[in-house]
Design a protein around this motif. Structure first.
Motif, PDB file in Angstrom:
ATOM      1  N   VAL A  81      -7.745   8.365 -15.382  1.00  0.00           N
ATOM      2  CA  VAL A  81      -7.185   7.260 -16.165  1.00  0.00           C
ATOM      3  C   VAL A  81      -5.876   6.732 -15.599  1.00  0.00           C
ATOM      4  CG1 VAL A  81      -8.300   7.990 -18.297  1.00  0.00           C
ATOM      5  CG2 VAL A  81      -6.004   8.838 -17.754  1.00  0.00           C
ATOM      6  N   LYS A  82      -5.242   7.502 -14.715  1.00  0.00           N
ATOM      7  CA  LYS A  82      -3.972   7.075 -14.142  1.00  0.00           C
ATOM      8  C   LYS A  82      -4.141   6.141 -12.941  1.00  0.00           C
ATOM      9  CE  LYS A  82      -1.193   9.337 -16.876  1.00  0.00           C
ATOM     10  NZ  LYS A  82      -0.249   8.609 -17.759  1.00  0.00           N
ATOM     11  N   TYR A  83      -5.365   5.931 -12.509  1.00  0.00           N
ATOM     12  CA  TYR A  83      -5.623   5.069 -11.358  1.00  0.00           C
ATOM     13  C   TYR A  83      -6.073   3.697 -11.854  1.00  0.00           C
ATOM     14  CZ  TYR A  83      -5.199   9.211  -8.469  1.00  0.00           C
ATOM     15  OH  TYR A  83      -4.716  10.328  -7.840  1.00  0.00           O
ATOM     16  N   ASN A  84      -5.523   2.658 -11.247  1.00  0.00           N
ATOM     17  CA  ASN A  84      -5.725   1.311 -11.771  1.00  0.00           C
ATOM     18  C   ASN A  84      -6.833   0.528 -11.074  1.00  0.00           C
ATOM     19  OD1 ASN A  84      -3.366   1.633 -13.469  1.00  0.00           O
ATOM     20  ND2 ASN A  84      -2.147   1.326 -11.629  1.00  0.00           N
ATOM     21  N   ASP A  85      -6.965   0.739  -9.793  1.00  0.00           N
ATOM     22  CA  ASP A  85      -7.894  -0.073  -9.016  1.00  0.00           C
ATOM     23  C   ASP A  85      -8.883   0.825  -8.281  1.00  0.00           C
ATOM     24  OD1 ASP A  85      -4.931  -1.727  -8.491  1.00  0.00           O
ATOM     25  OD2 ASP A  85      -6.610  -2.714  -9.494  1.00  0.00           O
ATOM     26  N   PHE A 130       0.810  -1.210   0.000  1.00  0.00           N
ATOM     27  CA  PHE A 130       0.000   0.000   0.000  1.00  0.00           C
ATOM     28  C   PHE A 130       0.843   1.260   0.000  1.00  0.00           C
ATOM     29  CE2 PHE A 130      -3.715   2.466   0.817  1.00  0.00           C
ATOM     30  CZ  PHE A 130      -3.378   3.410   1.755  1.00  0.00           C
ATOM     31  N   SER A 131       1.936   1.235   0.720  1.00  0.00           N
ATOM     32  CA  SER A 131       2.685   2.466   0.966  1.00  0.00           C
ATOM     33  C   SER A 131       3.318   3.045  -0.288  1.00  0.00           C
ATOM     34  CB  SER A 131       3.760   2.223   2.019  1.00  0.00           C
ATOM     35  OG  SER A 131       4.673   1.245   1.571  1.00  0.00           O
ATOM     36  N   SER A 132       3.420   2.289  -1.363  1.00  0.00           N
ATOM     37  CA  SER A 132       4.096   2.806  -2.549  1.00  0.00           C
ATOM     38  C   SER A 132       3.144   3.465  -3.536  1.00  0.00           C
ATOM     39  CB  SER A 132       4.842   1.672  -3.245  1.00  0.00           C
ATOM     40  OG  SER A 132       3.940   0.707  -3.736  1.00  0.00           O
ATOM     41  N   TYR A 133       1.878   3.530  -3.225  1.00  0.00           N
ATOM     42  CA  TYR A 133       0.899   3.981  -4.199  1.00  0.00           C
ATOM     43  C   TYR A 133       0.303   5.336  -3.870  1.00  0.00           C
ATOM     44  CZ  TYR A 133       1.177  -0.636  -6.180  1.00  0.00           C
ATOM     45  OH  TYR A 133       1.635  -1.780  -6.766  1.00  0.00           O
ATOM     46  N   ILE A 134       0.043   6.079  -4.925  1.00  0.00           N
ATOM     47  CA  ILE A 134      -0.758   7.289  -4.801  1.00  0.00           C
ATOM     48  C   ILE A 134      -2.206   6.848  -4.579  1.00  0.00           C
ATOM     49  CG2 ILE A 134      -1.552   9.380  -5.954  1.00  0.00           C
ATOM     50  CD1 ILE A 134       1.430   9.344  -5.344  1.00  0.00           C
ATOM     51  N   MET A 135      -2.876   7.488  -3.670  1.00  0.00           N
ATOM     52  CA  MET A 135      -4.275   7.172  -3.401  1.00  0.00           C
ATOM     53  C   MET A 135      -5.126   8.408  -3.673  1.00  0.00           C
ATOM     54  SD  MET A 135      -4.307   4.006  -2.563  1.00  0.00           S
ATOM     55  CE  MET A 135      -6.031   3.913  -2.088  1.00  0.00           C
ATOM     56  N   PRO A 157       3.093   4.817  -8.764  1.00  0.00           N
ATOM     57  CA  PRO A 157       3.849   6.071  -8.685  1.00  0.00           C
ATOM     58  C   PRO A 157       3.637   6.899  -9.949  1.00  0.00           C
ATOM     59  CG  PRO A 157       5.183   4.226  -7.968  1.00  0.00           C
ATOM     60  CD  PRO A 157       3.942   3.629  -8.550  1.00  0.00           C
ATOM     61  N   MET A 158       3.344   8.168  -9.768  1.00  0.00           N
ATOM     62  CA  MET A 158       3.097   9.041 -10.925  1.00  0.00           C
ATOM     63  C   MET A 158       3.443  10.478 -10.571  1.00  0.00           C
ATOM     64  SD  MET A 158      -1.085   9.390 -10.905  1.00  0.00           S
ATOM     65  CE  MET A 158      -1.610   7.895 -10.085  1.00  0.00           C
ATOM     66  N   PRO A 159       3.798  11.276 -11.565  1.00  0.00           N
ATOM     67  CA  PRO A 159       4.082  12.694 -11.313  1.00  0.00           C
ATOM     68  C   PRO A 159       2.862  13.405 -10.745  1.00  0.00           C
ATOM     69  CG  PRO A 159       4.884  12.037 -13.475  1.00  0.00           C
ATOM     70  CD  PRO A 159       4.045  10.906 -12.982  1.00  0.00           C
ATOM     71  N   TYR A 160       3.119  14.418  -9.967  1.00  0.00           N
ATOM     72  CA  TYR A 160       2.078  15.202  -9.304  1.00  0.00           C
ATOM     73  C   TYR A 160       1.033  15.706 -10.289  1.00  0.00           C
ATOM     74  CZ  TYR A 160       0.195  18.850  -6.205  1.00  0.00           C
ATOM     75  OH  TYR A 160      -0.619  19.652  -5.457  1.00  0.00           O
ATOM     76  N   ARG A 161       1.469  16.052 -11.496  1.00  0.00           N
ATOM     77  CA  ARG A 161       0.546  16.647 -12.471  1.00  0.00           C
ATOM     78  C   ARG A 161      -0.525  15.659 -12.950  1.00  0.00           C
ATOM     79  NH1 ARG A 161       5.376  15.819 -15.161  1.00  0.00           N
ATOM     80  NH2 ARG A 161       5.326  14.550 -17.060  1.00  0.00           N
ATOM     81  N   VAL A 179     -11.447  14.555  -6.454  1.00  0.00           N
ATOM     82  CA  VAL A 179     -11.663  15.260  -5.195  1.00  0.00           C
ATOM     83  C   VAL A 179     -10.334  15.557  -4.495  1.00  0.00           C
ATOM     84  CG1 VAL A 179     -12.717  15.171  -2.908  1.00  0.00           C
ATOM     85  CG2 VAL A 179     -13.933  14.219  -4.889  1.00  0.00           C
ATOM     86  N   ALA A 180      -9.544  14.516  -4.256  1.00  0.00           N
ATOM     87  CA  ALA A 180      -8.304  14.693  -3.509  1.00  0.00           C
ATOM     88  C   ALA A 180      -7.381  13.508  -3.756  1.00  0.00           C
ATOM     89  CB  ALA A 180      -8.583  14.821  -2.014  1.00  0.00           C
ATOM     90  N   ALA A 181      -6.090  13.734  -3.548  1.00  0.00           N
ATOM     91  CA  ALA A 181      -5.105  12.665  -3.669  1.00  0.00           C
ATOM     92  C   ALA A 181      -3.988  12.900  -2.667  1.00  0.00           C
ATOM     93  CB  ALA A 181      -4.542  12.585  -5.086  1.00  0.00           C
ATOM     94  N   ILE A 182      -3.257  11.818  -2.366  1.00  0.00           N
ATOM     95  CA  ILE A 182      -2.205  11.896  -1.367  1.00  0.00           C
ATOM     96  C   ILE A 182      -1.023  11.048  -1.804  1.00  0.00           C
ATOM     97  CG2 ILE A 182      -3.169   9.978  -0.017  1.00  0.00           C
ATOM     98  CD1 ILE A 182      -2.337  11.585   2.520  1.00  0.00           C
TER      99      ILE A 182
END
Length: 126
Positions: free
Chosen positions: A111-115, A29-34, A101-105, A48-51
């Motif tokens: 489309v950049k989220y997989n699950d 879990f810790s390696s992923y943008i949520m 992992p993905m750039p902030y932009r 809405v939001a990301a972290i």
């Protein structure tokens, strides 16, 4: 496919608060943008939001800045969305998503989220 499970939705009056939770068991879990997204009836799903993986960086859509707070607990493989000062226009199905992992932009790009989770309903009455 990774399991993503949201909880914590419900019905509140305008000005109230809710906290949504999103569990992602069984992965690194810790390696992923949520991220959190939402979809109101008759509208497209919106960011809405990301972290970041560490929790040190966050990003919000303008309409929720100052009212919503995203946070994460990597030890519990859980991300949260605290929603204060809720408005009727916040009414929507809220979805949690996991991305690599993905750039902030790209954090607001669906489309950049997989699950994705199944969503949890938030209803705010006036």
């Amino acid at each position: 496919q990774v399991q993503v499970v949201e909880s914590g939705g419900g019905s509140v009056q305008a000005g109230g608060s809710l906290r949504l939770s999103c569990a992602v068991p069984g992965r690194t879990f810790s390696s992923y943008i949520m991220g959190w997204f939402r979809q109101a009836p008759g509208k497209e799903r919106e960011f809405v939001a990301a972290i970041s993986w560490s929790g040190g960086s966050t990003y919000y859509t303008d309409s929720v800045k100052g009212r919503f707070t995203i946070s994460r607990d990597n030890a519990e493989s859980t991300v949260y969305l605290r929603m204060n000062s809720l408005k009727p226009e916040d009414t929507a199905a809220y979805y949690c998503a996991s991305g690599g992992p993905m750039p902030y932009r790209y954090w607001s790009a669906e489309v950049k989220y997989n699950d994705w989770g199944q969503g949890t309903q938030v209803t705010v009455s006036s």
